[in-house]
Design a protein around this motif. Sequence first.
Motif, PDB file in Angstrom:
ATOM      1  N   TRP A  39       0.838  -1.218   0.000  1.00 33.87           N
ATOM      2  CA  TRP A  39       0.000   0.000   0.000  1.00 33.87           C
ATOM      3  C   TRP A  39       0.869   1.262   0.000  1.00 33.87           C
ATOM      4  O   TRP A  39       1.557   1.522   0.985  1.00 33.87           O
ATOM      5  N   MET A  61      -6.973  11.635  -7.450  1.00 34.02           N
ATOM      6  CA  MET A  61      -6.983  10.254  -6.939  1.00 34.02           C
ATOM      7  C   MET A  61      -8.129  10.103  -5.931  1.00 34.02           C
ATOM      8  O   MET A  61      -7.897   9.990  -4.723  1.00 34.02           O
ATOM      9  N   VAL A  76      -8.110   8.792  -2.126  1.00 33.61           N
ATOM     10  CA  VAL A  76      -6.773   8.783  -1.521  1.00 33.61           C
ATOM     11  C   VAL A  76      -6.484  10.161  -0.942  1.00 33.61           C
ATOM     12  O   VAL A  76      -6.688  11.176  -1.616  1.00 33.61           O
ATOM     13  N   SER A 108      -0.658   5.642 -10.153  1.00 28.71           N
ATOM     14  CA  SER A 108      -1.717   6.608  -9.857  1.00 28.71           C
ATOM     15  C   SER A 108      -2.693   6.796 -11.009  1.00 28.71           C
ATOM     16  O   SER A 108      -3.903   6.894 -10.802  1.00 28.71           O
ATOM     17  N   TYR A 160      -5.107   3.932 -11.251  1.00 26.01           N
ATOM     18  CA  TYR A 160      -6.103   4.079 -10.185  1.00 26.01           C
ATOM     19  C   TYR A 160      -7.118   5.147 -10.583  1.00 26.01           C
ATOM     20  O   TYR A 160      -8.337   4.952 -10.469  1.00 26.01           O
ATOM     21  N   THR A 205      -0.394  -0.976  -4.907  1.00 24.06           N
ATOM     22  CA  THR A 205      -1.678  -0.474  -5.392  1.00 24.06           C
ATOM     23  C   THR A 205      -2.367   0.384  -4.338  1.00 24.06           C
ATOM     24  O   THR A 205      -2.373   0.047  -3.148  1.00 24.06           O
ATOM     25  N   TYR A 206      -2.951   1.475  -4.800  1.00 25.50           N
ATOM     26  CA  TYR A 206      -3.720   2.355  -3.912  1.00 25.50           C
ATOM     27  C   TYR A 206      -5.013   1.679  -3.462  1.00 25.50           C
ATOM     28  O   TYR A 206      -5.680   2.157  -2.561  1.00 25.50           O
TER      29      TYR A 206
END
Length: 337
Positions: free
Chosen positions: A41, A58, A61, A286, A289, A324-325
Motif C-alpha cells: 500500500w 486520486m 486517496v 496513480s 487508479y 496499489t492504492y
Amino acid sequence: MPKSKLTTGSFPHVRMRRNRTDSWVRRMVAENTLTTNDLIWPLFVIEGIGVHDPIESMPGVDRLSVDLIVEAAVQARDLGIPAIAVFPNTNPDVKTPCAKEALNTNNLVCTAVRAIKEKLGNEIGVICDVALDPYNSDGHDGLVDDGEILNDETVEMLCKQSVVQAQAGCDIIAPSDMMDGRIRAIREALDAAGFQNVKILSYAAKYASAFYGPFRDAVGSGGALKGDKRTYQMNPANTDESLREVAGDIAEGADMVMVKPGLAYLDIVRRIKEEFVMPTFAYQVSGEYAMIQAAVQNGWLDGDAVMMESLMAFKRAGADGILTYFAPRAAKILNEK
Ligand code: PBG
C-alpha cells in the motif's frame, strides 16, 4: 504455431464449460490466486497533525499527516498487508536545486518511518522511495545541470538518502530514479553503514509514462517539473531493454525488482519473471487508479469487480505482488471471503 499436442479431444466430448458450472469447481480449477500477502500500500505523508488532505486526481486517496499515517499502518497490519510504501508531499519552501532536504534526518519521510516503526516494529515492512523528485525544485529524480540530469553526482546523493532512510527504520530501499549504477553504490553504502539486512527493491524497468500524473499532484512535484523524464526513464516502445535493465540491477545486488506502470506493461512483467525468476513486483500507478475511479464515479464500471479483476491480472502475468492504492479495499474483500 498452436500447441496442438495439448489438445486431448474435441467437441462434443470436450465441453470447456463443464469446469465452469459452479463456484466450487471454478475455485477448484483456478490457476491463480490473489491474497492480502500480494498487496503493498503506497501512502502519502504531509506536514501537520490530524490532516486528511484529499488528492483531487486520486478520488479516495488522501495525503495524511504523520499521526494518521501511523493509523493507516496499523490498519494495514490488521488487514494482513505485508508492507507499505511512504511518499512525502514536501513543503515547496524547502525544495532546492540541490535537493538537500532528501538528506535531512528529520524530513517528513524519516519522521513518518520512525513513528510507524515505534508503533509497529517488525509487524509491517516499510518501503521508502529513493529519488530526488520530492525535494528537487526542478521536480526531477536527479540533480540537474543546465537541463542535463547528472548521473554520477545523483548516485552519490541517493546513497546518502538511502542510509538516512535506513537509519530512520526503513526496511526496503526502493530506488525509483533510473540512474545507472545506483544499485551497486547503494548496496555498498548500506553495507558500510551496517545495514546488511536492509533490502533493495529496484524500480528496474520504469517507463517514462504519462500514467504518473496524479502521483505528481499527490507529492507536489508535477507543477515543478521542468521538461520530462525521458533521458532516464525507459521508452514505452521497448521490451528487450527492460531485460538488460533488470539483469544489471540483479548483478548489482537488487533483492527484488519492479515493473512500472502496471496494467499497460504486463508483457514486461511476464518476460522478466520468466527470464530471471526473481521476486518481481508491479506498480498499479496513480493514473491507472484514477482511470478506474473516474469510470466508477460516473457509474460506468463496478468498482470492486474491476479492482479485483485488475489485481488478478498482475498475478496472472507472474507478479509476486502489486503496489496499489486499492490495497486496503482489496484486502477487506479478500478477508471477508
Ligand atoms: C518518483 C516516483 C514516481 C512514482 C513513484 N516514484 C513518479 C515519477 O517517476 O515521476 C509514480 C507512482 C504513481 O504514479 O503512482 N521517482
